[in-house]
Design an enzyme around this catalytic site. Structure first.
Site, PDB file in Angstrom:
ATOM      1  N   ASN A   5       1.706  -2.229   5.473  1.00 48.86           N
ATOM      2  CA  ASN A   5       1.004  -0.961   5.599  1.00 48.86           C
ATOM      3  C   ASN A   5      -0.406  -0.996   5.001  1.00 48.86           C
ATOM      4  OD1 ASN A   5       0.872   2.165   5.706  1.00 48.86           O
ATOM      5  ND2 ASN A   5       0.636   1.715   3.519  1.00 48.86           N
TER       6      ASN A   5
ATOM      7  N   LYS B  15      -7.631  -3.740  13.697  1.00 47.21           N
ATOM      8  CA  LYS B  15      -6.339  -3.186  14.095  1.00 47.21           C
ATOM      9  C   LYS B  15      -5.933  -3.694  15.483  1.00 47.21           C
ATOM     10  CE  LYS B  15      -5.248  -0.864  10.450  1.00 47.21           C
ATOM     11  NZ  LYS B  15      -4.091  -1.298   9.638  1.00 47.21           N
TER      12      LYS B  15
ATOM     13  N   ALA C 289     -11.392  -3.098  15.578  1.00 50.02           N
ATOM     14  CA  ALA C 289     -11.149  -4.450  16.076  1.00 50.02           C
ATOM     15  C   ALA C 289     -10.099  -5.170  15.241  1.00 50.02           C
ATOM     16  CB  ALA C 289     -12.453  -5.241  16.078  1.00 50.02           C
TER      17      ALA C 289
ATOM     18  N   TYR D 172     -13.259  -2.024  11.893  1.00 45.27           N
ATOM     19  CA  TYR D 172     -11.903  -1.626  11.524  1.00 45.27           C
ATOM     20  C   TYR D 172     -11.020  -1.551  12.766  1.00 45.27           C
ATOM     21  CZ  TYR D 172      -8.095   1.548  10.278  1.00 45.27           C
ATOM     22  OH  TYR D 172      -6.861   2.133  10.114  1.00 45.27           O
TER      23      TYR D 172
ATOM     24  N   VAL E  32      -4.163  -7.349  -2.376  1.00 47.72           N
ATOM     25  CA  VAL E  32      -3.710  -8.035  -1.164  1.00 47.72           C
ATOM     26  C   VAL E  32      -4.803  -8.880  -0.520  1.00 47.72           C
ATOM     27  CG1 VAL E  32      -1.951  -6.289  -0.680  1.00 47.72           C
ATOM     28  CG2 VAL E  32      -4.230  -6.066   0.352  1.00 47.72           C
TER      29      VAL E  32
ATOM     30  N   SER F 118      -3.350   1.129  14.651  1.00 47.45           N
ATOM     31  CA  SER F 118      -4.057   2.406  14.684  1.00 47.45           C
ATOM     32  C   SER F 118      -4.441   2.729  16.115  1.00 47.45           C
ATOM     33  CB  SER F 118      -5.322   2.343  13.816  1.00 47.45           C
ATOM     34  OG  SER F 118      -6.145   3.470  14.037  1.00 47.45           O
TER      35      SER F 118
ATOM     36  N   ILE G  70      -4.231  11.027  11.218  1.00 43.62           N
ATOM     37  CA  ILE G  70      -3.252  11.473  10.238  1.00 43.62           C
ATOM     38  C   ILE G  70      -3.985  11.857   8.954  1.00 43.62           C
ATOM     39  CG2 ILE G  70      -1.161  10.865   8.966  1.00 43.62           C
ATOM     40  CD1 ILE G  70      -0.810  10.853  12.024  1.00 43.62           C
TER      41      ILE G  70
ATOM     42  N   GLY H 216       0.809  -1.210   0.000  1.00 44.72           N
ATOM     43  CA  GLY H 216       0.000   0.000   0.000  1.00 44.72           C
ATOM     44  C   GLY H 216       0.841   1.256   0.000  1.00 44.72           C
ATOM     45  N   ALA H 217       1.857   1.303  -0.864  1.00 43.51           N
ATOM     46  CA  ALA H 217       2.835   2.398  -0.836  1.00 43.51           C
ATOM     47  C   ALA H 217       2.538   3.505  -1.832  1.00 43.51           C
ATOM     48  CB  ALA H 217       4.233   1.835  -1.087  1.00 43.51           C
TER      49      ALA H 217
END
Length: 266
Positions: A103, A175, A173, A171, A77, A157, A204, A25-26
């Site tokens: 990532n 993380k 959970a 989401y 992915v 996160s 962010i 995920g870059a």
């Protein structure tokens, strides 16, 4: 919010030069910022993307302009067969692997519990849990076979600590799984000289929040941050450089490094 940094701004960490680093995920956000910073340190960077090839190409150009080498690698992915191919292409293009940065991930959709269905549950778990486990497996196999150790950095996160904002519990959970599993994987792989850690960003400003959070929601989030501002992707990068470096982080494993402006202090 801090301005985007250039290659000249990043600290130079000698042992990162020539490191072989795959970042999933870059193409945007935190992954893109990390790729540019590793490039500025002379690393060989696998720039993975899924749908955003044009943005990934820009990141790759920045990596090479900064003095690194970039290898573009596309793939979904959420498909396990694709993960094996991505890892194989990364190893071939980079000449092996020293650092894996897991990532890739995303909120998918803000949704209240009363509207959960199998499709949304599966999509969030596939993107934030299952693929991380698959990349961990493939990365561990490769690093163990090489026999030279390495570093794996997962992305958690602040949501994992607080349960997430409106409609983002699944989401959060997911993380939470990443944070917990990171500690377990660190214990399991330490005998192979593989360090496993996670970076846990707060709020962010990346395409994540541009897509899923309203200005009103962001304003509320900001009130809970002691620094009284939102963070930038560049402000997360130092954590990745630190955890990737054997010179700086050789005695660090199983840690969740919080980067959140004081929003959560464990």
């Amino acid at each position: 919010m801090a301005q985007q940094q250039t290659a000249a701004d990043w600290p130079k960490i000698a042992d990162l030069e020539g490191k072989r680093i795959l970042i999933t995920g870059a193409s945007t956000g935190i992954g893109a910022a990390a790729a540019r910073a590793f490039g500025a340190n002379g690393a060989r960077v696998g720039v993975h993307y899924n749908a955003s090839r044009d943005k990934a190409e820009l990141v790759a150009r920045d990596v090479e302009a900064a003095g690194g080498k970039a290898v573009l690698i596309g793939g979904d992915v959420t498909k396990s067969a694709e993960i094996k191919r991505i890892m194989a292409e990364a190893a071939a293009g980079l000449g092996g692997l020293d650092v894996l940065v897991n990532n890739a991930g995303g909120l998918v959709k803000r949704i209240p519990i009363t509207e959960y269905d199998d499709a949304i549950i599966d999509s969030i778990i596939d993107l934030n849990v299952r693929q991380v486990a698959h990349f961990m497996r493939e990365g561990a196999r490769l690093l163990i076979a090489q026999g030279t150790g390495g570093s794996i950095i997962n992305l958690s996160s602040v949501a994992a600590r607080v349960g997430g904002g409106p409609g983002s519990v699944l989401y959060a959970a997911a993380k939470g799984f990443v944070s917990t599993a990171t500690r377990g994987w660190a214990r399991e792989l330490v005998k192979h000289k593989i360090r496993v850690n996670a970076v846990s960003p707060g709020v962010i400003m990346t395409p994540f929040h541009e897509r899923y959070s309203t200005p009103e929601q962001l304003a509320v989030m900001q009130t809970g941050i002691p620094m009284d501002r939102l963070g930038s992707a560049d402000e997360c990068v130092g954590a990745f450089l630190y955890l990737a470096s054997e010179r700086l982080g050789s005695f660090v494993t199983g840690q969740i490094l919080e980067v959140n402006g004081g929003q959560y202090m464990p």
